[in-house]
Design a protein around this motif. Structure first.
Motif: not given
Length: 484
Positions: A185-186, A160-161, A152-153, A211-212
């Motif tokens: 993955l994004p 993010t993954a 998590w960002d 985006v994921v």
């Protein structure tokens, strides 16, 4: 000179992907112990911690269960009923309805909500459809945190993954025991299987979204804890264990003191022997309700008495106390947990006691609704190849968690129409009246048919008037006063 053949990215994971896979698997495995404990309390399978004081060794295998955690979680989940998706600008929501119905989201949503309340989080994954044709709807699945995790960002508040680990349930033709991972993955989604201590890529879905395609539905978030917390808190666990121990103590007491204990003073040893001089068993002595006792050497008759029987109210009062404490922790009316009083509560008192539960449900609707709206945006993105405009907001339609009566809802809608706040033929009035999404659609369709029938009748009347008097002016049909 020896030539080296580089690894093909389509059949093997890159070093960066392997590092990311290892980090996500470590996080997934580390969380399972706590999640299994929460699941045990929800299912009534937890091991009650025995203090080793009042329970004899012969009853160590006795297991008592009290289902308060399940009652508390399900009472909240039953008030979270997702009915429909719609565009906030009032556009036709048929595209949203098709995606939702294709994935059976209105039934699956209850499972996702239940897991989010039990485990503290649930994951919603979006991918391409598996129908084999180009026009199949996107696939939306609810994934348990026992099998899925993500990175998590916190600044951007996006994933993010993400990683999902399972056996072969995606139909890749592997063995039922083969370990399958899906790495989100994004720019792509990678399916790989574990072989010979490594990972072999089965498929790469190059979606290129940027985006994921995974959304986390978190419960009881805090600014420093975006992962989410379970409704089965440490306080709930502690009270559950204490209540189970009291139930176990009641069982032990019934074994020892359920039947009155008797005592005999001044009896000779022969009183406890049969005709052949053999000592009677304790049970044979006890069930002899009339004991023939001889006088002693001094001519005194032995004294026979009985101890007071065990009173279980000592334990029931303590369990009632725990029920009231548990009701406070779970935000439930006490009667949900079986605690009642001699004077039954009035209808207004019952609704007042449910106020905290209703408010908690409304908060969950808001929090979970944001996750569902983001999932539908991702699904439209996967289907169309372009992201929907941010100016077009998706709304989730929830059934009222307060569950008012039909008379109350209808009365409120009628008063708003009479005050000319809402039009009588608007969909907002139908929603306030408590009609479900399907019922509202049927009402709108019936209104359209009625309007069409009325318009035809008016045109036929005008045509008949023109035939009788050609000088009659034909007026355009008036749209009316918008229901007022």
């Amino acid at each position: 000179m020896t030539a080296t053949i580089p690894e093909l990215p389509l059949v093997s994971l890159s070093p960066d992907e392997l590092d990311l896979l290892g980090a996500l698997r470590t996080d997934l495995m580390g969380a399972r112990t706590r999640l299994d404990l929460l699941d045990a309390y929800f299912n009534g399978e937890q091991l009650v911690r025995d203090l080793g004081i009042s329970i004899p060794p012969q009853l160590k295998g006795l297991h008592t269960v009290i289902g308060w955690p399940r009652i508390g979680v399900e009472a909240l989940e039953q008030r979270l009923e997702l009915e429909a998706f719609r565009w906030a600008d009032g556009a036709d929501p048929e595209d949203l309805r098709e995606i939702a119905e294709a994935n059976d989201l209105f039934d699956e949503s209850s499972l996702a909500h239940l897991d989010a309340l039990v485990y503290g989080r649930e994951y919603l994954a979006v991918g391409s459809g598996d129908c084999g044709t180009g026009d199949c709807p996107p696939l939306i699945t609810a994934e348990s945190p026992l099998d899925m995790t993500l990175l998590w960002d916190a600044r951007a508040r996006v994933a993010t993954a993400a990683l999902r680990e399972s056996t072969d349930v995606h139909g890749f033709g592997l063995g039922v025991d083969d370990r399958l991972v899906t790495l989100y993955l994004p720019d792509q989604t990678i399916h790989a299987v574990e072989e010979n201590g490594g990972w072999t890529v089965i498929e790469r879905d190059m979606h290129g979204l940027g985006v994921v395609p995974v959304v986390r539905m978190a419960n009881r978030q805090r600014t420093a804890d975006r992962v989410g917390r379970s409704e089965i808190t440490p306080e709930v666990m502690s009270i559950t264990d204490a209540a189970c121990r009291r139930l176990m103590g009641m069982e032990v007491a019934s074994e020892f003191y359920g039947a009155p204990q008797r005592y005999i003073l001044g009896a000779s040893e022969s009183a406890f022997q049969d005709a052949e001089g053999n000592t009677k068993s304790a049970w044979e002595t006890y069930i002899g309700r009339v004991l023939a006792l001889e006088r002693d050497e001094d001519g005194q008759v032995p004294t026979v008495g009985q101890f007071a029987a065990h009173d279980p109210q000592t334990y029931t009062k303590i369990i009632d106390l725990y029920a009231r404490i548990m009701a406070t922790q779970l935000g439930l009316p006490p009667h949900y947990l079986g605690y009642t009083t001699d004077n039954p509560a009035s209808a207004d008192a019952i609704r007042s006691s449910e106020a905290q539960l209703v408010k908690r449900a409304e908060r969950r609707c808001r929090r979970f609704g944001g996750a569902w709206a983001e999932v539908m945006r991702l699904a439209l993105w996967v289907r169309d190849g372009v992201p929907p405009e941010r100016s077009r907001r998706i709304e989730c339609v929830w059934r009222d968690p307060a569950t008012p009566t039909v008379a109350q809802q209808t009365d409120a809608a009628v008063k708003l129409v009479q005050a000319r706040i809402l039009p009588a033929d608007g969909e907002v009035v139908l929603e306030m009246a408590g009609l479900s999404e399907e019922q509202r659609q049927r009402v709108v369709a019936e209104r359209r048919r009625a309007q069409g029938t009325g318009l035809l009748e008016r045109l036929s009347q005008v045509g008949a008037s023109v035939e009788e008097d050609p000088g009659v002016a034909v007026e355009e049909p008036d749209g009316g006063d918008e229901g007022f």
